[in-house]
Design a protein around this motif. Structure first.
Motif, PDB file in Angstrom:
ATOM      1  N   ASP A  92       0.715  -1.337  -0.011  1.00 29.91           N
ATOM      2  CA  ASP A  92       0.000  -0.014  -0.210  1.00 29.91           C
ATOM      3  C   ASP A  92       0.982   1.251   0.099  1.00 29.91           C
ATOM      4  N   ILE A  93       0.404   2.179  -0.631  1.00 26.45           N
ATOM      5  CA  ILE A  93       1.300   3.582  -0.835  1.00 26.45           C
ATOM      6  C   ILE A  93       1.157   4.468   0.511  1.00 26.45           C
ATOM      7  N   ASN A  94       0.028   3.982   1.599  1.00 19.59           N
ATOM      8  CA  ASN A  94      -0.053   4.928   2.695  1.00 19.59           C
ATOM      9  C   ASN A  94       0.297   4.029   4.015  1.00 19.59           C
ATOM     10  N   PRO A  95       1.188   4.617   4.528  1.00 19.25           N
ATOM     11  CA  PRO A  95       2.035   4.043   5.772  1.00 19.25           C
ATOM     12  C   PRO A  95       0.844   3.966   6.758  1.00 19.25           C
ATOM     13  N   ASN A  96      -0.152   4.841   6.844  1.00 16.40           N
ATOM     14  CA  ASN A  96      -0.828   4.541   8.213  1.00 16.40           C
ATOM     15  C   ASN A  96      -2.067   3.623   7.704  1.00 16.40           C
ATOM     16  N   MET A  97      -2.306   3.371   6.688  1.00 13.32           N
ATOM     17  CA  MET A  97      -3.412   2.198   6.288  1.00 13.32           C
ATOM     18  C   MET A  97      -2.402   1.047   6.567  1.00 13.32           C
TER      19      MET A  97
END
Length: 247
Positions: A92-97
């Motif tokens: 995923d490109i989003n670290p929080n996700m």
């Protein structure tokens, strides 16, 4: 829209800025993403995902990428299917996700799935190195969708399969009108009440409308090099499941 701009919901933004804008949306919604999915779909997203896994058909010993893997729903369904000899990756490109997904897998006792921050347009895998790639409710947020599909095709081995699970175009006009009312009138309000973020859920509704329809996406998959491209409508076309094969 010029060659230097792209869609961010109903707005046009510079191509180089879309990743940042999408990142801000998912930074905001990550903590409440799962409960919002249940509320938005009245729990039906769980059925869509189970159907998707049946079409993906994971097998023992396979190497599989759960792209835009978010909070790990699909990975939790895939992992038992591939056994100890298989290898599953969440990207995923989003670290929080990814952080939410990693914690969720660990809480379920799954500790052997690498969680990797990656761009769908530049996958960190060798050519012909994976057996399956699935992207669930993530392709519409990618800036250059054809690039992502081409990358998915590149990393798959002969005999491999890609699956795109995504919101699409309702097949019946009365359903489309009801869906529009829900998406643009109710969904942002639910986002405001539950996630304290009306704007992000308005973007998510808009991004669904700007995503290619069933036939257009199927053609994009053919352009990316996939064979035997097919799609199946779920819930009257609110969601579509596209598959492509590598000969």
């Amino acid at each position: 829209m010029s060659d230097n701009t792209t869609h961010f919901g109903f707005k046009d933004v510079p191509v180089q800025d879309k990743v940042k804008h999408v990142g801000q949306v998912f930074d905001s919604v990550a903590p409440s993403y799962d409960i919002m999915n249940d509320l938005m779909s009245m729990g039906v997203h769980r059925i869509w995902k189970r159907i998707a896994i049946e079409y993906l058909a994971p097998r023992q010993g396979q190497r599989i990428l759960d792209l835009a893997g978010g909070t790990g729903d699909l990975s939790l369904l895939i992992r038992p299917r591939i056994g100890d000899a298989g290898q599953l990756f969440i990207g995923d490109i989003n670290p929080n996700m990814l952080s939410v997904g990693r914690d969720r897998l660990i809480d379920r006792g799954v500790t052997d799935v690498p969680v990797i921050c990656m761009d769908a347009e530049h996958l960190p895998f060798d050519d012909a190195s994976l057996d399956r790639v699935i992207i669930g409710f993530g392709l519409r947020n990618v800036t250059e969708k054809l690039n992502a599909l081409t990358e998915m095709r590149r990393v798959l081995r002969p005999g491999g399969r890609a699956l795109v699970l995504e919101f699409s175009k309702p097949a019946f006009e009365p359903l489309a009108k009801l869906y529009d009312f829900y998406s643009f009138k109710l969904l942002p309000k639910i986002g405001k009440w539950v996630a304290k973020d009306e704007d992000s859920y308005r973007y998510l509704a808009e991004s669904i409308r700007m995503h290619p329809g069933q036939e257009q996406l199927a053609q994009m998959m053919r352009e990316a090099g996939f064979d035997e491209v097919r799609y199946t409508n779920l819930t009257g076309g609110i969601v579509a499941l596209h598959t492509g094969f590598v000969k």
